[in-house]
Design a protein around this motif. Sequence first.
Motif, mmCIF file in Angstrom:
data_model
loop_
_atom_site.group_PDB
_atom_site.id
_atom_site.type_symbol
_atom_site.label_atom_id
_atom_site.label_comp_id
_atom_site.label_asym_id
_atom_site.label_seq_id
_atom_site.Cartn_x
_atom_site.Cartn_y
_atom_site.Cartn_z
ATOM 1 N N LEU A 273 0.822 -1.207 0.000
ATOM 2 C CA LEU A 273 0.000 0.000 0.000
ATOM 3 C C LEU A 273 0.861 1.264 0.000
ATOM 4 O O LEU A 273 0.407 2.323 -0.438
ATOM 5 N N CYS A 274 2.080 1.147 0.479
ATOM 6 C CA CYS A 274 2.988 2.302 0.512
ATOM 7 C C CYS A 274 3.426 2.718 -0.884
ATOM 8 O O CYS A 274 3.886 3.853 -1.083
ATOM 9 N N MET A 275 3.315 1.804 -1.844
ATOM 10 C CA MET A 275 3.692 2.119 -3.224
ATOM 11 C C MET A 275 2.473 2.636 -3.970
ATOM 12 O O MET A 275 1.485 1.915 -4.130
ATOM 13 N N LYS B 60 -5.679 1.616 11.060
ATOM 14 C CA LYS B 60 -4.696 2.684 11.217
ATOM 15 C C LYS B 60 -4.134 3.105 9.859
ATOM 16 O O LYS B 60 -3.960 4.311 9.591
ATOM 17 N N ALA B 61 -3.888 2.130 8.996
ATOM 18 C CA ALA B 61 -3.354 2.441 7.665
ATOM 19 C C ALA B 61 -4.363 3.233 6.843
ATOM 20 O O ALA B 61 -3.994 4.154 6.105
ATOM 21 N N MET B 62 -5.664 2.892 6.971
ATOM 22 C CA MET B 62 -6.692 3.629 6.235
ATOM 23 C C MET B 62 -6.800 5.061 6.742
ATOM 24 O O MET B 62 -6.944 5.996 5.950
ATOM 25 N N VAL B 63 -6.726 5.234 8.054
ATOM 26 C CA VAL B 63 -6.777 6.577 8.633
ATOM 27 C C VAL B 63 -5.617 7.416 8.110
ATOM 28 O O VAL B 63 -5.782 8.579 7.725
ATOM 29 N N SER B 64 -4.437 6.816 8.072
ATOM 30 C CA SER B 64 -3.249 7.516 7.572
ATOM 31 C C SER B 64 -3.405 7.893 6.100
ATOM 32 O O SER B 64 -3.074 9.018 5.695
ATOM 33 N N LEU B 65 -3.931 6.976 5.297
ATOM 34 C CA LEU B 65 -4.098 7.236 3.872
ATOM 35 C C LEU B 65 -5.136 8.334 3.633
ATOM 36 O O LEU B 65 -4.944 9.224 2.787
ATOM 37 N N ILE B 66 -6.243 8.285 4.379
ATOM 38 C CA ILE B 66 -7.290 9.301 4.234
ATOM 39 C C ILE B 66 -6.754 10.675 4.633
ATOM 40 O O ILE B 66 -7.041 11.693 3.974
ATOM 41 N N THR B 67 -5.952 10.725 5.702
ATOM 42 C CA THR B 67 -5.361 11.997 6.132
ATOM 43 C C THR B 67 -4.417 12.549 5.076
ATOM 44 O O THR B 67 -4.385 13.760 4.813
ATOM 45 N N LYS B 68 -3.655 11.673 4.428
ATOM 46 C CA LYS B 68 -2.752 12.116 3.348
ATOM 47 C C LYS B 68 -3.547 12.675 2.172
ATOM 48 O O LYS B 68 -3.150 13.668 1.554
ATOM 49 N N CYS B 69 -4.660 12.038 1.840
ATOM 50 C CA CYS B 69 -5.519 12.549 0.763
ATOM 51 C C CYS B 69 -5.992 13.956 1.091
ATOM 52 O O CYS B 69 -6.012 14.836 0.222
#
Length: 378
Positions: free
Chosen positions: A106-108, A141-150
């Motif tokens: 997911l990091c890529m 946690k990963a979804m929260v991080s991704l949504i925050t980056k968006c």
Amino acid sequence: MEEVEVPQYFLCPISLQIMRDPVTVITGITYDRESIHQWLISSGTNKAYCPLTKQVIPRDSDLTPNHTLRRLIQAWCAANMSANSIPITPKSPPTKASINKLLQELCMERSQLQVLKKLEGIASSEGENSRRCMAEFGVGKAMVSLITKCFKRNSVYCLEEALRVLNLVIITRVPTIMMNEIEGPDFLDSITWILRCRSDTHKQTIRTLGVSVLKSLVELESSNVLERLKPDLFEAVVWILRDRVSREALKSALHVLLSSCSWGRNKFKIIEGGAVYELIELELNGCPDKRTTELILGVLDHLCSCADGRAKFLGHAAGIAMITKRILRVSTAADIVAVKILASICKFSGTGEVVKEMLRVGAVSKLCMVLQADNEGV
């Protein structure tokens, strides 16, 4: 068709159903994971007792997967699939290693969309056990991080898919590591941004998913989210009501407002966000169903318990008429709340003009009918 007899050791001692995910506790007894998990968390103390042996089981004790029994059940289910009473062959929940591999991918950025679809597939098709495992393994946690980056990039790329996954893995007992993320200001600001996305159909879907996530967050018993909600977030929730985004979004928004009303100054923030006017308009023009009407009246009841809320309510020309019309037309629960609203108006804001308006729209007649119906029911 002849009924197939299920081997006794395939049945969970708690549910008496075929085990989908057999696990062994420290007492040596095997149960279905979902059943023993619910048994353990339902205990009011730090320890529970094995249903069969009555030995003590610490609530945080490990549940060891019984892979041999699982394979036997899978083979038996596959061999007896022609029998209508045989369930679908149970699947193994995702392993920590497999989830970690997906989260690394997911990091890529080039593989994000594909990974999110895989995670959504696992969460939506493999049951609550899998969703719980995913939450514990860091997917939330990963979804929260991704949504925050968006949000910080002002980009909706992969946002819809991330919200879908997060909606699936948010459960009543969220791991502490995830709570630290969702209670942070960045994520709540992200939700506010999502609720304000407008214009096209894609963004309407995102708004529906976003307010659904917010509903789950404010309903978490262990969450401190309610005390951190800002006025601009409530304004964004009110926009959901005003824009009639979708039936699902409306109900989620109403649940958010209802859950938030009883916490601190949230009631005043909701009033300042323009909720009273929009709630009345929604009830008048939104063609709500029974449950939606009950939610609308429930929120109005909370807001009319303070002077600012009553002032906003009386400021709408059709407020008293709308409440009066709903009495004896929706449900007993709606009747109770509607009468409470009128009682609050009469007790604290009962000016001559208000009394005249109540007489004009038939509120007094309706209240007499309620009294008559109550007496007949005695």
